[in-house]
Design a protein around this motif. Structure first.
Motif, short mmCIF file in Angstrom:
data_model
loop_
_atom_site.label_atom_id
_atom_site.label_comp_id
_atom_site.label_asym_id
_atom_site.label_seq_id
_atom_site.Cartn_x
_atom_site.Cartn_y
_atom_site.Cartn_z
N UNK A 15 0.80 -1.07 -0.07
CA UNK A 15 0.15 -0.16 -0.07
C UNK A 15 0.73 1.22 0.08
N UNK A 16 1.93 1.11 0.48
CA UNK A 16 3.04 2.47 0.47
C UNK A 16 4.00 2.30 -1.17
N UNK A 17 3.56 1.28 -1.60
CA UNK A 17 4.10 1.29 -2.93
C UNK A 17 6.08 1.27 -2.76
N UNK A 18 6.27 0.62 -1.69
CA UNK A 18 7.81 0.54 -1.35
C UNK A 18 8.41 -0.14 -2.41
N UNK A 19 9.67 0.37 -2.78
CA UNK A 19 10.81 -0.33 -3.44
C UNK A 19 11.82 -0.46 -2.56
N UNK A 20 12.24 -1.58 -2.10
CA UNK A 20 13.26 -1.81 -1.33
C UNK A 20 14.41 -2.81 -1.84
N UNK A 21 15.70 -2.66 -1.29
CA UNK A 21 16.72 -3.53 -1.59
C UNK A 21 16.63 -4.81 -0.30
N UNK A 22 16.57 -5.95 -1.06
CA UNK A 22 16.34 -6.89 0.15
C UNK A 22 16.13 -8.36 -0.36
N UNK A 23 15.34 -9.02 0.38
CA UNK A 23 15.26 -10.48 0.07
C UNK A 23 13.69 -10.82 0.12
N UNK A 24 13.07 -11.86 -0.42
CA UNK A 24 11.75 -12.19 -0.55
C UNK A 24 11.83 -13.73 -0.11
N UNK A 25 11.25 -14.21 0.87
CA UNK A 25 11.26 -15.68 1.61
C UNK A 25 9.96 -16.03 1.03
N UNK A 26 10.09 -17.21 0.46
CA UNK A 26 8.82 -18.03 0.35
C UNK A 26 8.76 -19.34 0.93
N UNK A 27 7.58 -19.57 1.53
CA UNK A 27 7.47 -20.73 1.97
C UNK A 27 6.19 -21.39 1.46
N UNK A 28 6.30 -22.80 1.10
CA UNK A 28 5.36 -23.16 0.43
C UNK A 28 4.71 -22.49 -0.90
N UNK A 29 3.43 -22.14 -0.59
CA UNK A 29 2.98 -21.48 -1.88
C UNK A 29 2.61 -19.97 -1.60
N UNK A 30 3.47 -19.33 -0.49
CA UNK A 30 3.04 -18.17 0.11
C UNK A 30 4.25 -17.32 0.27
N UNK A 31 4.12 -16.20 0.40
CA UNK A 31 5.32 -15.31 0.57
C UNK A 31 5.54 -15.03 2.24
N UNK A 32 6.72 -15.45 2.76
CA UNK A 32 6.87 -15.86 4.04
C UNK A 32 7.21 -14.27 4.85
N UNK A 33 8.20 -13.66 4.05
CA UNK A 33 8.89 -12.49 4.48
C UNK A 33 9.42 -11.56 3.31
N UNK A 34 9.56 -10.25 3.75
CA UNK A 34 10.06 -9.35 2.70
C UNK A 34 10.95 -8.23 3.52
N UNK A 35 12.23 -8.37 2.71
CA UNK A 35 13.23 -7.44 3.45
C UNK A 35 14.27 -8.29 3.72
N UNK A 36 14.62 -8.29 5.19
CA UNK A 36 15.80 -9.13 5.47
C UNK A 36 15.30 -10.61 6.10
N UNK A 37 15.32 -11.42 5.45
CA UNK A 37 14.73 -12.77 5.82
C UNK A 37 16.03 -13.51 6.53
N UNK A 38 15.87 -13.80 7.70
CA UNK A 38 16.84 -14.82 8.53
C UNK A 38 16.36 -16.33 8.31
N UNK A 39 16.82 -16.81 7.28
CA UNK A 39 16.19 -18.20 7.29
C UNK A 39 17.14 -19.21 6.55
N UNK A 40 16.96 -20.30 6.78
CA UNK A 40 17.81 -21.20 6.19
C UNK A 40 16.79 -22.15 5.13
N UNK A 41 16.79 -21.43 3.89
CA UNK A 41 15.73 -22.08 2.84
C UNK A 41 16.36 -23.29 2.30
N UNK A 42 15.43 -24.03 1.53
CA UNK A 42 15.90 -25.10 0.81
C UNK A 42 16.81 -24.52 -0.35
N UNK A 43 16.32 -23.47 -0.73
CA UNK A 43 17.11 -23.09 -2.03
C UNK A 43 17.30 -21.49 -2.05
#
Ligand SMILES: [Zn+2]
Length: 430
Positions: A15-43
């Motif tokens: 809604x703020x139409x943000x443009x940011x430098x960072x990460x997008x974390x996907x878990x399953x079929x959904x977006x789990x986090x946007x920005x700086x994701x601390x995760x150990x993803x499969x890929x």
């Protein structure tokens, strides 16, 4: 399965139409986090030097017509219709499937993750969409029996299609309605009742050409949208394509009823049906508006990036106003606004936690996209040449395009088959 798209320039469309430098974390079929994701993803997908954006939504097409690309160009509308109807009559369900797969491949390669379709044989089209891996809002076309080659009553065919395709992840069955010129009031109301009963919506052509509107007015004494309002057909959540020839009162009727508009600037310009859709007025009246390419025989491309650009240029040129349709609004009409038009604003259209993982990654370090910065990225997406730089496309958390290769079907094997089928069809209707 989790995927981390790392270090890109993320055009969130939140809604703020943000443009940011960072990460997008996907878990399953959904977006789990946007920005700086601390995760150990499969890929991990390295998106350095890339733009990460929500998948585009094409609000009006006839995807199977991709087989009829460039079959009737630079001719008057009547000749265009003669040619396309002749080919349509000759087509087999296999041709429909090949055309739909071809269209889905083109969309996947040009950043579209969801499309709204209107045609018959939507069961065949559903298979193509599922095989390629795109989201399809598919409307089996309803019209009066006397105007169609469909076997059986179209509204019953549509109902059967809806029943057989409920509760699928990628397919949402809707009710297609060809248009007032081939639908009696009874047919229209049957379509509306079916949509209500099945908790879906109607998608129809409306007031595309001046000829169509004035012919209708001569017969009925009313303009099409006025008539639809009068008989109580207009329903919240429905989606009307084209809407070129609307009066301000008709726009208000659509907005009041909560009917969205699929604006198709390229098709309207190319068919030279005259006039320019009153888009600024629609936006002023708070009508929901998304963008659509229409079918490949009238466009001749399904590239939504081109659609955004042409939309903006058309209205700027027509209104003598460079500010009339800014790049950001064009991107909105292909993402968040389009999602709202199809009742999917909670699921699609932006990169936000909780939404479905429908994401495009573009390599913005290539010549047509340099320089790309947080300040100009939206303008580059609308006015530069982004579709050539698309690297990955993810739908529902799964790769459809990966490293510029289609991940779901054997594209190299398929394309010669499509070429041969199209050539055969052209020969058969010469
Ligand atoms: Zn259409």
């Amino acid at each position: 399965m989790s995927i981390l798209i790392k270090g890109g320039l993320v055009v969130t469309q939140n809604w703020k139409r943000e443009v940011l430098k960072g990460d997008v974390l996907i878990e399953g079929n959904r977006i789990a986090a946007v920005g700086h994701a601390k995760a150990k993803p499969d890929e991990v997908v390295d998106a350095t030097g890339c733009v990460v954006m929500p998948g585009l939504i094409n609000c009006h097409t006839h995807v199977a017509m991709s087989l009829m690309r460039s079959v009737a160009d630079d001719v008057p509308l009547e000749k265009f219709l003669d040619r396309t109807f002749a080919m349509d009559a000759k087509r087999t369900p296999e041709d429909v499937g090949i055309g739909a797969t071809l269209g889905c491949l083109e969309m996947a390669r040009t950043g579209t993750t969801t499309f709204v379709d209107m045609y018959y044989d939507e069961d065949v089209i559903a298979k193509s969409a599922e095989q390629v891996g795109l989201r399809g809002y598919l409307g089996w076309t309803v019209l009066d029996e006397k105007f169609t080659t469909q076997k059986g009553k179209p509204v019953n065919n549509c109902e059967n299609f809806i029943r057989a395709h409920k509760d699928r992840e990628l397919i949402k069955p809707i009710v297609g309605v060809q248009g007032v010129y081939v639908c009696s009031d009874e047919t229209l109301m049957e379509a509306k009742e079916l949509a209500q009963k099945e908790k879906t919506f109607c998608h129809y052509h409306l007031s595309e050409t001046r000829f169509e509107v004035y012919e209708y007015q001569k017969q009925k004494g009313k303009r099409p949208a006025e008539h639809l309002a009068d008989i109580g057909f207009l329903s919240k959540g429905d989606l009307a394509a084209h809407c070129v020839w609307l009066t301000i009162n008709e726009i208000r009727e659509l907005a009041k009823a909560g009917v969205g508009v699929a604006h198709c600037p390229t098709s309207n310009m190319k068919l030279a049906s005259g006039g320019v859709a009153p888009l600024p007025e629609m936006l002023n009246e708070n009508a929901g508006v998304g963008l659509g390419t229409d079918g490949c025989s009238s466009n001749n491309s399904l590239d939504m990036f081109l659609e955004m650009k042409f939309a903006s240029l058309l209205h700027k040129a027509h209104r003598w106003d460079a500010a009339v349709l800014p790049a950001q609004k064009c991107l909105d009409m292909a993402t968040v606004d389009a999602a709202k038009c199809i009742g999917a604003e909670k699921e699609l259209g932006s990169i936000e936690p909780g939404k479905k993982a429908d994401i495009v990654v573009l390599d913005s370090s290539v010549a047509p996209m340099v320089p790309t910065t947080p300040g100009n990225v939206v303008a580059n997406l609308v006015y530069a040449s982004p579709s050539h730089s698309i690297r990955d496309l993810i739908v529902d958390g799964k790769f459809v395009l990966r490293g510029r290769r289609i991940a779901t079907i054997d594209e190299e094997k398929f394309l010669p088959k499509a070429q041969a089928a199209a050539e055969k069809l052209v020969q058969a209707t010469k």
